[in-house]
Each structure stands twice: as structure tokens, then as C-alpha cells.
Design an enzyme around this catalytic site. Structure first.
Site, PDB file in Angstrom:
ATOM      1  CB  THR A  38     -11.344   9.565   6.746  1.00 24.26           C
ATOM      2  OG1 THR A  38     -10.322  10.536   6.494  1.00 24.26           O
ATOM      3  CG2 THR A  38     -12.695  10.188   6.483  1.00 24.26           C
ATOM      4  CE1 TYR A  61      -3.882   2.212   0.369  1.00 22.92           C
ATOM      5  CE2 TYR A  61      -2.827   3.103   2.311  1.00 22.92           C
ATOM      6  CZ  TYR A  61      -3.827   3.163   1.373  1.00 22.92           C
ATOM      7  OH  TYR A  61      -4.763   4.168   1.419  1.00 22.92           O
ATOM      8  CE  LYS A 101      -3.698   4.987  -1.997  1.00 17.93           C
ATOM      9  NZ  LYS A 101      -4.726   5.632  -2.824  1.00 17.93           N
TER      10      LYS A 101
END
Ligand code: UDP
Length: 319
Positions: free
Chosen positions: A175, A145, A149
Site C-alpha cells: 500500500t 516479520y 504476523k
């Protein structure tokens, strides 16, 4: 505007669909449902100006008609998901991001990329500013990941510098809110699920590691503003109020009125020990900062998780 949102059936992507539609724009959501869900966009099926395209963006794609902006939100995003979907995660960050960039280039559309606080890794600088280059293990259990990214950020900058695409990069910190998957393995849905079922709350390690949790309505407002802004370098979006994971567990137990106990499990390898965004840049260039306190945000999220837990119970009974 007519905007394409990859990962439009995901947690953040689907909230972005709602926001753009509510402000009078047209939305084409693209999703393969690898980790996204039809339920997240079911309420939009008859909304004027909304279109859905089921597609895996690791394969090239086109969208008929005008496109003014492409928002690239497709990727597994919870540590449990990306460990299960390692190659898929690397592919969507690399080939998927490039296919989305090619669409933006072809349509002369603005491109906004969803990056992450994970580009900072287990950070040695605290709080994290956009100028920090990060501390990432390139072969560790989060590498698929983090490095996807990081590669995607490099790719976006390369398309801006050499292919003339107008780009934006948002680095999203933790979030939460309705439409998170109950079983995606992240701390917040996991703790809600465990508390509501009266099960033990599993805290990994001593629980002193920190995170800073942003309510989803705040985050998507920041993203909306970034798209319209002139800022071409990465911008952190997140809530700067930092707490320990143990504190989060206690708050969720109290909010749900649960009798669950906290139990400690083995700490995860390469788990960032601290995370808090420095949002001075977002304040300065976007005039943005979060408005929803954690107490309000958690209370707004509770009914959603209650319903999810009730549904999963019914599902289990039936099978
Ligand atoms: N965590 C935990 N129990 C869980 C799931 C996560 O203690 O059941 C911890 C995890 O080790 C990490 C923090 O909670 O320190 C936040 O994890 P999450 O998966 O929500 O997202 P991350 O911020 O690591 O991407």
C-alpha cells in the site's frame, strides 16, 4: 463507535484515524513512535473525539471508558525497519497483539488485526488466495516479520475460539500514499526520493519481481467495511493490478520528470518473486474493490514526496 487504533501514528494507522473521525466516530490512537511519527497525527490534535496515548503495546495497557473496537496496526512494516528492529518486531506481533486482544476482551470490543501478504512468503500459488498457507522461511531475513504476523493470526483465532473475542483479520498487500516515510527503505518511497533528487534508482536484482500497489484511501475503505462485516476469517485487501519493480521505477521517473537512471543492485535474500492478491473474497463479502488507478494514486502521492525531499534538504543544510 469509540475505536482504539494501535499504531495510530503510523502510515496506515493515521489514515484510519482520519477515516473513523470523518465518519463521526471517536478515536484513541496508541503509538510508541518507534516507526510512527507525531507529524502523521499533528493535524488531529484539536479534533473533537480524538485522543492520543503514547505507549509501547508490548507492555500491558488500558484505555479508560467505553471501547467498541480495537484495530491492531502497531508494527514496523518495511523490510529495512524490521531488519533493524528484529526483536521489537517479534515482540509487537506477539506480546503487543496479545495486549491489544486483552484490551478487546476486557472491553467486549470487536478486534481487527492488520496482517500482511508476507504470511504467504515467497508464494508458490499465484495470485494469492486466503486459502493458501504460504511458503515462508522461518529463520530467514524476513522471518521476524513474517512469523510474528503468522503467530499473531494464530493468536487472534485462539482468542476468538476460546476467549469469545469477536475478531477480524485483514491481509494487507503493498500500500502507498502520503505519510509513508521517505527513508523507510521500501521501493516506492525510495524511488520517489531518488528520482526527485536526481540520484540513481536502485532496483534490487533484475527488477522482474512483481508487486501490486494499492492506494491508501482504497485500503482503509476495505478495512472499514471488514470491521462492520460478519467475516471472521482472513480477507485479502490490496490492488490486483500487478507490475514489475522495474516498471514501477520507470513510471516514477516519468511522473517526476527525472533524469535518473536505473541501476541494479544485489537481489535481496528471500525477496518474494511475485505478489498479487486474489480479492474475490473481499469483493464478495465486503462489496469492495480498489478504485484508484496507479496513475492517479502516484500523481496524488507526488506532492507529498516533493515536500518531504525539500524538507530533508533544508534539514541537511541546517545541520
Ligand atoms: N526494491 C528495490 N529497490 C529498493 C527497494 C526495494 O528494487 O530500493 C524491491 C525489493 O527488492 C522488492 C520490491 O522492491 O522486490 C518491493 O520492496 P518493498 O521494500 O517496497 O516491500 P515488500 O513488498 O518487499 O515488502
Amino acid at each position: 463507535m469509540r475505536v482504539v487504533i494501535t499504531g495510530g501514528a503510523g502510515f496506515i494507522g493515521s489514515h484510519l484515524c482520519d477515516l473513523f473521525l470523518s465518519r463521526g466516530h471517536q478515536v484513541v490512537a496508541v503509538d510508541s513512535f518507534l516507526t510512527g511519527s507525531p507529524a502523521n497525527i499533528a493535524h488531529l490534535s484539536r479534533t473533537r473525539g480524538f485522543r492520543f496515548l503514547r505507549h509501547d503495546i508490548t507492555r500491558p495497557f488500558s484505555v479508560p471508558g467505553r471501547v467498541d473496537a480495537v484495530l491492531n496496526f502497531a508494527s514496523p512494516a518495511s523490510p529495512e525497519d524490521y531488519v533493524k528492529l528484529q526483536v521489537e518486531t517479534l515482540r509487537v506481533g506477539s506480546a503487543g497483539t496479545e495486549n491489544a486482544l486483552l484490551l478487546a476482551a476486557k472491553k467486549r470490543a470487536r478486534f481487527l488485526h492488520a496482517s500482511t501478504s508476507e504470511v504467504y512468503g515467497d508464494p508458490l500459488e499465484h495470485p494469492q488466495r486466503e486459502t493458501y498457507w504460504g511458503h515462508v522461511n522461518p529463520i530467514g531475513p524476513r522471518s521476524m516479520y513474517d512469523e510474528a504476523k503468522r503467530y499473531a493470526e494464530a493468536l487472534v483465532m485462539a482468542y476468538r475460539r476460546t476467549r469469545g473475542v469477536e475478531t477480524r483479520i485483514v491481509r494487507i498487500f503493498n500500500t502507498y500514499g502520503p505519510r509513508m516515510r521517505l527513508n523507510d527503505g521500501r521501493a516506492l518511497p525510495q524511488f520517489f526520493g531518488q528520482a526527485l533528487r536526481g540520484e540513481d534508482i536502485t532496483v534490487y536484482g533484475d527488477g522482474k519481481q512483481t508487486r501490486s500497489f494499492c492506494y491508501v484511501s482504497d485500503l482503509i475503505e476495505g478495512i472499514y467495511r471488514l470491521l462492520q462485516s460478519d467475516e471472521r476469517e482472513p480477507v485479502n485487501c490490496g490492488n490486483p493490478v500487478e507490475i514489475t519493480i522495474l516498471q514501477l521505477a520507470k513510471e516514477i521517473i516519468a511522473l517526476t520528470g527525472s533524469r535518473s537512471w536505473v541501476v541494479h543492485r544485489k537481489a535481496m535474500v528471500d525477496d518474494p518473486k511475485q505478489r498479487r492478491p486474489d480479492i474475490s473474497k473481499a469483493k464478495r463479502v465486503l462489496g469492495w474493490e480498489p478504485r484508484v488507478s496507479r496513475a492517479e494514486g502516484l500523481a496524488l502521492t507526488l506532492p507529498y514526496f516533493r515536500e518531504q525531499v525539500a524538507r530533508s534538504r533544508k534539514g541537511r543544510k541546517r545541520s
